[in-house]
Motif scaffolding. Structure first.
Motif, PDB file in Angstrom:
ATOM      1  N   ASN A  13     -11.070   3.534   3.091  1.00 28.14           N
ATOM      2  CA  ASN A  13     -10.346   3.971   1.887  1.00 28.14           C
ATOM      3  C   ASN A  13     -10.878   5.262   1.257  1.00 28.14           C
ATOM      4  O   ASN A  13     -11.111   5.307   0.061  1.00 28.14           O
ATOM      5  CB  ASN A  13     -10.349   2.844   0.841  1.00 28.14           C
ATOM      6  CG  ASN A  13      -9.337   3.110  -0.268  1.00 28.14           C
ATOM      7  OD1 ASN A  13      -8.309   3.735  -0.048  1.00 28.14           O
ATOM      8  ND2 ASN A  13      -9.646   2.662  -1.474  1.00 28.14           N
ATOM      9  N   ASP A  67     -11.869  12.125  -2.183  1.00 27.55           N
ATOM     10  CA  ASP A  67     -10.754  12.044  -1.234  1.00 27.55           C
ATOM     11  C   ASP A  67      -9.782  13.174  -1.557  1.00 27.55           C
ATOM     12  O   ASP A  67      -8.853  13.022  -2.345  1.00 27.55           O
ATOM     13  CB  ASP A  67     -10.063  10.683  -1.323  1.00 27.55           C
ATOM     14  CG  ASP A  67      -8.976  10.507  -0.262  1.00 27.55           C
ATOM     15  OD1 ASP A  67      -8.637  11.489   0.424  1.00 27.55           O
ATOM     16  OD2 ASP A  67      -8.454   9.384  -0.129  1.00 27.55           O
ATOM     17  N   THR A 123      -5.857  12.578  -0.751  1.00 26.64           N
ATOM     18  CA  THR A 123      -5.111  11.748  -1.705  1.00 26.64           C
ATOM     19  C   THR A 123      -4.824  12.496  -3.001  1.00 26.64           C
ATOM     20  O   THR A 123      -3.700  12.462  -3.515  1.00 26.64           O
ATOM     21  CB  THR A 123      -5.885  10.446  -2.007  1.00 26.64           C
ATOM     22  OG1 THR A 123      -5.932   9.655  -0.818  1.00 26.64           O
ATOM     23  CG2 THR A 123      -5.225   9.644  -3.113  1.00 26.64           C
ATOM     24  N   SER A 165       1.045   4.012  -2.946  1.00 24.84           N
ATOM     25  CA  SER A 165       0.758   5.410  -2.615  1.00 24.84           C
ATOM     26  C   SER A 165       1.884   6.324  -3.086  1.00 24.84           C
ATOM     27  O   SER A 165       1.650   7.400  -3.642  1.00 24.84           O
ATOM     28  CB  SER A 165       0.547   5.567  -1.099  1.00 24.84           C
ATOM     29  OG  SER A 165      -0.578   4.846  -0.677  1.00 24.84           O
ATOM     30  N   TYR A 178       0.830  -1.205   0.000  1.00 27.14           N
ATOM     31  CA  TYR A 178       0.000   0.000   0.000  1.00 27.14           C
ATOM     32  C   TYR A 178       0.865   1.256   0.000  1.00 27.14           C
ATOM     33  O   TYR A 178       0.608   2.207  -0.758  1.00 27.14           O
ATOM     34  CB  TYR A 178      -0.921   0.004   1.215  1.00 27.14           C
ATOM     35  CG  TYR A 178      -1.763   1.245   1.341  1.00 27.14           C
ATOM     36  CD1 TYR A 178      -2.918   1.418   0.576  1.00 27.14           C
ATOM     37  CD2 TYR A 178      -1.394   2.282   2.208  1.00 27.14           C
ATOM     38  CE1 TYR A 178      -3.681   2.565   0.674  1.00 27.14           C
ATOM     39  CE2 TYR A 178      -2.148   3.428   2.309  1.00 27.14           C
ATOM     40  CZ  TYR A 178      -3.295   3.566   1.542  1.00 27.14           C
ATOM     41  OH  TYR A 178      -4.036   4.717   1.641  1.00 27.14           O
ATOM     42  N   ARG A 193      -8.135   5.102  -8.966  1.00 26.07           N
ATOM     43  CA  ARG A 193      -9.236   5.806  -9.633  1.00 26.07           C
ATOM     44  C   ARG A 193      -8.920   7.284  -9.811  1.00 26.07           C
ATOM     45  O   ARG A 193      -9.141   7.864 -10.884  1.00 26.07           O
ATOM     46  CB  ARG A 193     -10.520   5.610  -8.836  1.00 26.07           C
ATOM     47  CG  ARG A 193     -11.739   6.374  -9.377  1.00 26.07           C
ATOM     48  CD  ARG A 193     -12.060   6.010 -10.801  1.00 26.07           C
ATOM     49  NE  ARG A 193     -12.238   4.571 -10.957  1.00 26.07           N
ATOM     50  CZ  ARG A 193     -12.367   3.975 -12.139  1.00 26.07           C
ATOM     51  NH1 ARG A 193     -12.294   4.696 -13.254  1.00 26.07           N
ATOM     52  NH2 ARG A 193     -12.524   2.668 -12.214  1.00 26.07           N
ATOM     53  N   SER A 218     -18.479   6.741   3.986  1.00 24.84           N
ATOM     54  CA  SER A 218     -17.630   5.670   3.478  1.00 24.84           C
ATOM     55  C   SER A 218     -16.995   4.922   4.642  1.00 24.84           C
ATOM     56  O   SER A 218     -16.444   5.548   5.553  1.00 24.84           O
ATOM     57  CB  SER A 218     -16.535   6.251   2.579  1.00 24.84           C
ATOM     58  OG  SER A 218     -15.591   5.268   2.220  1.00 24.84           O
ATOM     59  N   LYS A 262     -12.113   7.688  -4.958  1.00 23.82           N
ATOM     60  CA  LYS A 262     -11.531   7.652  -3.618  1.00 23.82           C
ATOM     61  C   LYS A 262     -10.158   6.975  -3.624  1.00 23.82           C
ATOM     62  O   LYS A 262      -9.262   7.405  -2.924  1.00 23.82           O
ATOM     63  CB  LYS A 262     -12.451   6.885  -2.657  1.00 23.82           C
ATOM     64  CG  LYS A 262     -13.749   7.567  -2.329  1.00 23.82           C
ATOM     65  CD  LYS A 262     -14.429   6.880  -1.160  1.00 23.82           C
ATOM     66  CE  LYS A 262     -14.639   5.392  -1.416  1.00 23.82           C
ATOM     67  NZ  LYS A 262     -15.162   4.688  -0.224  1.00 23.82           N
ATOM     68  N   SER A 263     -10.029   5.909  -4.400  1.00 20.40           N
ATOM     69  CA  SER A 263      -8.786   5.148  -4.384  1.00 20.40           C
ATOM     70  C   SER A 263      -7.689   5.865  -5.158  1.00 20.40           C
ATOM     71  O   SER A 263      -7.955   6.702  -6.025  1.00 20.40           O
ATOM     72  CB  SER A 263      -9.008   3.761  -4.997  1.00 20.40           C
ATOM     73  OG  SER A 263      -9.239   3.866  -6.391  1.00 20.40           O
ATOM     74  N   ASN A 264      -6.444   5.513  -4.847  1.00 21.76           N
ATOM     75  CA  ASN A 264      -5.300   6.051  -5.587  1.00 21.76           C
ATOM     76  C   ASN A 264      -5.454   5.798  -7.079  1.00 21.76           C
ATOM     77  O   ASN A 264      -5.242   6.695  -7.907  1.00 21.76           O
ATOM     78  CB  ASN A 264      -4.013   5.386  -5.089  1.00 21.76           C
ATOM     79  CG  ASN A 264      -3.498   5.981  -3.795  1.00 21.76           C
ATOM     80  OD1 ASN A 264      -2.989   7.096  -3.760  1.00 21.76           O
ATOM     81  ND2 ASN A 264      -3.636   5.236  -2.715  1.00 21.76           N
TER      82      ASN A 264
END
Length: 284
Positions: A47, A275, A278, A20, A16, A259, A44, A255-257
């Motif tokens: 994450n 997010d 991020t 990141s 992870y 995406r 949420s 939200k994810s790295n």
């Protein structure tokens, strides 16, 4: 077995952290505006964990404190003409209001200050209540300069389009909010036309609702200035096509790295992200 579990946990953390770092170094200096999606996004469980209701004061302040260039917010009009920040169609879906009523059928006195309800565990971490657009504008008036503000127009009664547009513009003009920092978003072309009548210089953006080609046809036929799409439902080629037409391109979600990175790589003008931390880390 405990050693194996510990080893897998450590390996997961290292992977992870490595991912990141990779994503955080990939888009430094990208020319894209970062807006908090309904503030800091939606409820949420992970994450990241977000217990704050969308469009709530705490959610808005957190997004700005975490480095957003501005916000996307959802605005509805009470029966007596007060612009209120709220996302869903019915109050029962996200508040303590017991009936499936809509904001446009209720006076502001019944809506403003109504407690949000997200369920367990979210409600352990907040005591947020519905606020008005004016409360947001008052908050922004304390900033050195006005943040960018995208307004998702939410109205369920076509006969009130003109009234909504006039009321909203009156409120924004009361606080001298600069037009160059504003964009008005809706999937309904007639609703956007109502804003054009009230403010000919307004930046009007069609939400594709998942149908990019139809949205582009509407934009070109009506002379609107932008297109807004879920980052999952649009291709890099479609983004570039819209930019070649001179349109403001807005993507939302993420939200994810992975995406968020994919959206940045498509080179839109604006990303309404779930997010902020991020995405800001990726850009700076």
């Amino acid at each position: 077995m405990p050693k194996l579990v510990l080893l897998l946990a450590v390996l997961g953390v290292l992977i992870y952290m490595g991912l990141s770092f990779y994503y955080a170094s990939k888009h430094k200096g990208a020319d894209v505006l970062l807006l908090g999606h309904a503030g800091s996004g939606f409820f949420s469980p992970l994450n990241p964990f977000n217990p704050l209701p969308p469009n709530s004061r705490a959610s808005i302040m957190k997004a700005m404190e975490n480095g957003a260039d501005g916000l996307e917010v959802d605005v509805q009009l009470s029966k007596d003409g007060v612009p209120v920040l709220y996302h869903d169609v019915t109050l029962a879906s996200m508040t303590v209001w017991p009936e499936p009523d809509t904001i446009d059928n209720l006076p502001a006195s019944a809506v403003v200050g109504l407690a949000y309800k997200g369920g367990f565990p979210y409600d352990l971490f907040h005591d947020e209540k519905i606020i008005t657009l004016e409360e947001l504008l008052q908050l922004f008036s304390t900033y050195p300069e006005p943040p960018y503000l995208h307004i998702d127009l939410r109205n369920h009664d076509a006969s009130r389009h003109a009234y909504y547009a006039q009321t909203l513009m009156d409120m924004l003009r009361k606080y001298n909010y600069p037009l160059q920092k504003l964009a008005f978003i809706s999937p309904n072309a007639d609703f956007l036309e109502a804003f054009r009548e009230v403010e000919p210089e307004a930046v009007l953006v069609i939400d594709t609702g998942g149908n990019y080609e139809q949205a582009m046809q509407t934009i070109l036929a009506r002379g609107f200035q932008g297109i807004c799409a879920n980052g999952r439902n649009v291709s890099p080629e479609q983004v570039q096509q819209a930019k070649q037409e001179g349109l403001l391109v807005v993507l939302f979600g993420g939200k994810s790295n992975a995406r968020i990175s994919k959206m940045i790589a498509m080179e839109p003008d604006v990303i309404q992200v779930d997010d902020v931390v991020t995405m800001r880390r990726m850009l700076d």
